[in-house]
Design a protein around this motif. Structure first.
Motif, PDB file in Angstrom:
ATOM      1  N   GLU A   9       0.822  -1.210   0.000  1.00  0.00           N
ATOM      2  CA  GLU A   9       0.000   0.000   0.000  1.00  0.00           C
ATOM      3  C   GLU A   9       0.859   1.264   0.000  1.00  0.00           C
ATOM      4  O   GLU A   9       0.517   2.262  -0.642  1.00  0.00           O
ATOM      5  N   GLU A  10       1.973   1.214   0.731  1.00  0.00           N
ATOM      6  CA  GLU A  10       2.878   2.371   0.740  1.00  0.00           C
ATOM      7  C   GLU A  10       3.492   2.592  -0.640  1.00  0.00           C
ATOM      8  O   GLU A  10       3.629   3.735  -1.092  1.00  0.00           O
ATOM      9  N   TRP A  11       3.850   1.487  -1.324  1.00  0.00           N
ATOM     10  CA  TRP A  11       4.404   1.630  -2.670  1.00  0.00           C
ATOM     11  C   TRP A  11       3.380   2.246  -3.613  1.00  0.00           C
ATOM     12  O   TRP A  11       3.719   3.083  -4.456  1.00  0.00           O
ATOM     13  N   ARG A  45       5.182  -6.973  -8.516  1.00  0.00           N
ATOM     14  CA  ARG A  45       5.521  -7.086  -9.933  1.00  0.00           C
ATOM     15  C   ARG A  45       4.617  -6.228 -10.833  1.00  0.00           C
ATOM     16  O   ARG A  45       5.092  -5.590 -11.779  1.00  0.00           O
ATOM     17  N   ALA A  46       3.319  -6.213 -10.568  1.00  0.00           N
ATOM     18  CA  ALA A  46       2.390  -5.460 -11.416  1.00  0.00           C
ATOM     19  C   ALA A  46       2.718  -3.970 -11.405  1.00  0.00           C
ATOM     20  O   ALA A  46       2.752  -3.319 -12.458  1.00  0.00           O
ATOM     21  N   SER A  60       7.880   0.703 -14.876  1.00  0.00           N
ATOM     22  CA  SER A  60       8.906   0.542 -15.906  1.00  0.00           C
ATOM     23  C   SER A  60       8.417   1.071 -17.253  1.00  0.00           C
ATOM     24  O   SER A  60       9.164   1.733 -17.987  1.00  0.00           O
ATOM     25  N   MET A  61       7.160   0.803 -17.567  1.00  0.00           N
ATOM     26  CA  MET A  61       6.589   1.292 -18.827  1.00  0.00           C
ATOM     27  C   MET A  61       6.497   2.814 -18.829  1.00  0.00           C
ATOM     28  O   MET A  61       6.749   3.458 -19.849  1.00  0.00           O
TER      29      MET A  61
END
Length: 372
Positions: free
Chosen positions: A36-38, A69-70, A76-77
């Motif tokens: 959640e923090e991310w 990962r998602a 990254s995109m």
């Protein structure tokens, strides 16, 4: 009450410092953020237009500290898209440079690509438009743009501001502002500012990216004047503060001393102290690189504004009153609240507002339309 920072705010600050560190001295985060923090950090970085920069810090972290990962793939995109757009901007900046050079006009890239090239990863800076100064003044630059078919009668509607001309967006989605003045004005000493900028910008040098870049001394003065303009009209996000950090990190003591000498004569030192505090708090700016002592009281106001509004204040969540007079009254109170921050700039900004408003009264009467 002083500024209260959330845990995710502080985590973003640490990630920005890690991303922009070129010494290898920073070790990353003490503990892994939760999922959640991310998500909250990603959202905040997006609001601040620093996703690409912060992703460089994410890549430096151990795998068990990184987002799920998602989110990592999505981030990254985003970073890849930013890198691709930076390449397009660099190509267009270089192309325009030689178009104007071929016409015999001195020119230089302001902000944008000129700032990006100073970053540890030049392709990570989130893009805006291209600002290019071209010599010749308003009339001369306008005539040249018509001659070069960069502007025509069909697309020059609303193209002009007080210091630049908007060109139509090109096929790659790149927008360009051609400046006949290097920057907009400042209170009461605009003549002195323009004199300095017009003399200094002619010392711009050709850089490997294929365009002319102004001196650091020029950029320190011009971009602080630009920051000042936006304090009072919506606010600034971390992208603009990151740019200023990069200028300071690439400056010499001589650059900084010369810039301060100019700023002292142009009523810019209150804003300067506030910006130095923000850069210290968010990015860990080294004391020896500061232009003046950091001003905590004023700096907290700027940081609060940045966290609330994001990039150029575009993400403010406070709804405006629906009633036009209530909205006008709230805006005027907001304008007056800047008197304690910088009375000279606040008074000047309000005088400009009233001058513009009064000048439009005949047009509004003719149209039978009331607006404030």
């Amino acid at each position: 009450m002083g500024l209260i920072l959330k845990k995710t705010d502080k985590l973003l600050f640490k990630l920005l410092q890690l991303a922009l560190d070129t010494t290898g001295a920073l070790q990353g985060l003490e503990e892994a953020p939760s999922e959640e923090e991310w998500k909250a950090i990603y959202k905040l970085a997006k609001r601040q237009s620093v996703l690409g920069v912060v992703f460089n810090a994410v890549k430096k972290l151990p795998e068990n500290f990184r987002p799920a990962r998602a989110l990592l793939l999505r981030w990254s995109m985003d970073a890849e898209g930013t890198a691709g757009m930076n390449k397009l901007l660099n190509l267009e900046a270089a192309r325009l440079t030689w178009v104007f050079e071929g016409a015999g006009r001195k020119n230089a890239i302001l902000k944008g690509p000129a700032n990006a090239r100073l970053y540890p990863d030049p392709l990570s800076r989130q893009c805006g438009d291209i600002d290019i100064w071209v010599e010749g003044g308003r009339k001369g630059v306008t005539e040249l743009l018509y001659k070069l078919n960069l502007l025509n009668a069909e697309n020059d509607d609303h193209a002009y501001s007080r210091h630049h001309i908007h060109l139509p967006q090109n096929k790659d989605g790149v927008t360009v502002e051609v400046h006949f003045k290097p920057a907009s004005g400042i209170p009461f000493r605009n003549g002195a500012l323009q004199k300095f900028l017009n003399e200094e910008i002619r010392k711009a040098t050709l850089v490997p990216e294929g365009f002319y870049s102004p001196s650091i001394k020029f950029a320190l003065v011009m971009q602080l004047a630009h920051l000042q303009q936006h304090f009072y009209s919506g606010g600034l996000g971390f992208r603009q503060y990151t740019d200023y950090l990069m200028l300071l990190r690439h400056s010499t003591e001589g650059d900084r001393n010369a810039a301060v000498d100019v700023m002292k004569n142009l009523s810019m030192m209150r804003a300067c102290g506030a910006v130095m505090w923000v850069l210290q708090e968010v990015f860990g700016l080294e004391r020896e690189l500061m232009l003046c002592a950091p001003d905590r009281k004023r700096g907290e106001r700027l940081l609060k504004l940045a966290l609330a509004g994001g990039n150029f204040g575009q993400h403010k969540e406070v709804p405006k009153p629906k009633n036009v007079f209530a909205r006008w009254f709230k805006d005027r109170l907001q304008a007056l609240s800047w008197l304690t921050f910088d009375p000279v700039n606040a008074v000047f900004k309000e005088l400009k507002y009233w001058r513009a408003t009064i000048s439009l009264i005949p047009k509004r009467i003719k149209r039978r339309r009331i607006a404030l």
